[in-house]
Design an enzyme around this catalytic site. Structure first.
Site, PDB file in Angstrom:
ATOM      1  N   SER A 118       0.488  -6.749  -5.287  1.00  0.00           N
ATOM      2  CA  SER A 118       0.734  -6.306  -3.910  1.00  0.00           C
ATOM      3  C   SER A 118       2.142  -5.758  -3.739  1.00  0.00           C
ATOM      4  O   SER A 118       2.373  -4.907  -2.883  1.00  0.00           O
ATOM      5  CB  SER A 118       0.571  -7.482  -2.946  1.00  0.00           C
ATOM      6  OG  SER A 118      -0.726  -8.004  -3.025  1.00  0.00           O
ATOM      7  N   HIS A 139      -3.618  -0.597  -6.387  1.00  0.00           N
ATOM      8  CA  HIS A 139      -3.598  -1.646  -5.359  1.00  0.00           C
ATOM      9  C   HIS A 139      -4.775  -1.493  -4.401  1.00  0.00           C
ATOM     10  O   HIS A 139      -4.783  -0.593  -3.552  1.00  0.00           O
ATOM     11  CB  HIS A 139      -2.261  -1.591  -4.601  1.00  0.00           C
ATOM     12  CG  HIS A 139      -2.104  -2.681  -3.612  1.00  0.00           C
ATOM     13  ND1 HIS A 139      -1.501  -2.502  -2.387  1.00  0.00           N
ATOM     14  CD2 HIS A 139      -2.490  -3.981  -3.642  1.00  0.00           C
ATOM     15  CE1 HIS A 139      -1.513  -3.643  -1.726  1.00  0.00           C
ATOM     16  NE2 HIS A 139      -2.103  -4.549  -2.466  1.00  0.00           N
ATOM     17  N   GLU A 151      -3.898   2.189  -3.173  1.00  0.00           N
ATOM     18  CA  GLU A 151      -2.569   2.730  -3.474  1.00  0.00           C
ATOM     19  C   GLU A 151      -2.426   2.834  -4.993  1.00  0.00           C
ATOM     20  O   GLU A 151      -2.628   1.856  -5.713  1.00  0.00           O
ATOM     21  CB  GLU A 151      -1.477   1.834  -2.892  1.00  0.00           C
ATOM     22  CG  GLU A 151      -1.437   1.874  -1.362  1.00  0.00           C
ATOM     23  CD  GLU A 151      -0.394   0.944  -0.761  1.00  0.00           C
ATOM     24  OE1 GLU A 151       0.260   1.333   0.213  1.00  0.00           O
ATOM     25  OE2 GLU A 151      -0.244  -0.196  -1.255  1.00  0.00           O
ATOM     26  N   ASN A 189       1.885  -2.778   2.562  1.00  0.00           N
ATOM     27  CA  ASN A 189       2.489  -4.108   2.720  1.00  0.00           C
ATOM     28  C   ASN A 189       3.935  -4.042   3.188  1.00  0.00           C
ATOM     29  O   ASN A 189       4.421  -4.980   3.830  1.00  0.00           O
ATOM     30  CB  ASN A 189       2.356  -4.912   1.431  1.00  0.00           C
ATOM     31  CG  ASN A 189       0.916  -5.361   1.215  1.00  0.00           C
ATOM     32  OD1 ASN A 189       0.126  -5.362   2.147  1.00  0.00           O
ATOM     33  ND2 ASN A 189       0.579  -5.725  -0.007  1.00  0.00           N
TER      34      ASN A 189
END
Ligand SMILES: NC(=O)c1ccc[n+]([C@@H]2O[C@H](COP(=O)([O-])OP(=O)(O)OC[C@H]3O[C@@H](n4cnc5c(N)ncnc54)[C@H](O)[C@@H]3O)[C@@H](O)[C@H]2O)c1
Length: 282
Positions: A118, A139, A151, A189
């Site tokens: 992450s 991701h 991602e 994130n």
């Protein structure tokens, strides 16, 4: 083209990625440390397949095909035949580094390792894997079979053809790949977790109850779930690791994890996966 893809891990994300891959006719070899965690992962996958059959989204035959496309192993060497391995184990740098280094010895020189981290620096994982040109971040979001974005995060060492391969794979899985620079939290994130962390602080300061905060963010922002429900879904241990990685990169107080979050993790209150987080489950 369908291929055999290796998966490291058997937690929330690893099983979601496995379900996604077999729904697109790939074969999967899933490797976890223990037979017990593998059995648990397979039971969750079976339950999800049964749910899809019950809802008439897939037939019994398709469910069986998907189930049969998954091989579980505890042996890292069994991933040796894979040209692509997706790593999705615990968000802990040293643990990932050790396992990636060990894995690399079993793979052919051209094989690609993609990490579902992450927030951890992709370059550090790439160096640990001893194949920095054949390493990339991939991701997924939770739940992996449903969420549209992936991602794609090249390290500064990653070969162009590796980026192309992973982008093409994500598209072939029906996803919307976004290529992002290797910086903690990437896009989603980096924006999401300071917000989630602030929600905990707001609650701690007595501004409103967690139920009220969740309800306000759903009704006021059109979010599908509020911050506390989302923290429980992600897992509080993973959430804390993400905050710590953001802080490690930026060293800015904005990224300092809420003390309550840290204490809940110490207490083993990890959210849905343990049945208790901000809310109680099961
Ligand atoms: N939870 C999310 O919403 C989410 C979303 C995207 C990416 N991720 C990332 O996916 C990865 C896995 O997260 P998760 O949510 O599936 O976590 P999880 O807690 O559900 O699973 C963690 C997995 O790591 C394994 N593991 C733990 N310690 C280990 C060790 N010492 N060696 C080898 N394996 C070990 C566990 O057996 C388990 O299979 C992390 O990198 C996380 O940041 C999580």
């Amino acid at each position: 083209m369908t291929i055999t893809i290796g998966i490291l891990g058997s937690g929330i994300m690893a099983t979601g990625i496995v379900e996604l891959l077999v729904s697109h006719d790939h074969a999967v070899i899933m490797r976890s440390r223990s037979q017990a965690s593998g059995d648990d992962a397979m039971a969750r996958i079976e339950a999800n397949l049964a749910r899809l059959v019950a809802k008439e989204k897939i037939t019994e035959t398709q469910a069986k095909q998907r189930r049969d496309a998954i091989t579980f192993t505890t042996e890292l060497s069994d991933l040796g035949q894979c040209k692509l391995v997706i790593e999705s184990i615990i968000e802990h740098a040293a643990t990932k580094h050790d396992l990636l280094s060990e894995l690399s010895d079993f793979l052919s020189d051209d094989a690609i390792i993609a990490s579902n981290t992450s927030t951890l620096p992709i370059i550090d994982l790439a160096v640990a894997s001893k194949r920095p040109q054949r390493f990339i971040g991939m991701h997924f979001f939770n739940p992996a079979p449903l969420m549209a974005t992936v991602e794609v995060v090249p390290a500064i060492t990653t070969d162009e053809d590796v980026i192309d391969t992973v982008v093409a794979l994500a598209r072939s899985l029906g996803k919307d790949p976004v290529v992002v620079k290797d910086q903690a939290g990437f896009i989603v994130n980096a924006l999401l977790f300071p917000y989630l962390n602030e929600a905990i602080k707001l609650h701690d300061n007595g501004v409103a109850s967690k139920e009220a905060i969740d309800s306000a963010m759903k009704g006021g922002c059109g979010f599908p779930m509020g911050p506390f429900a989302l923290l429980d879904l992600v897992g509080l241990d993973t959430s804390l690791a993400i905050m710590d990685a953001l802080y490690a990169e930026h060293k800015h107080p904005q990224y300092a994890a809420s003390p309550r979050l840290r204490r809940m993790v110490s207490a083993g209150l990890l959210g849905r996966k343990t049945g208790q987080g901000f809310y109680t489950y099961g």
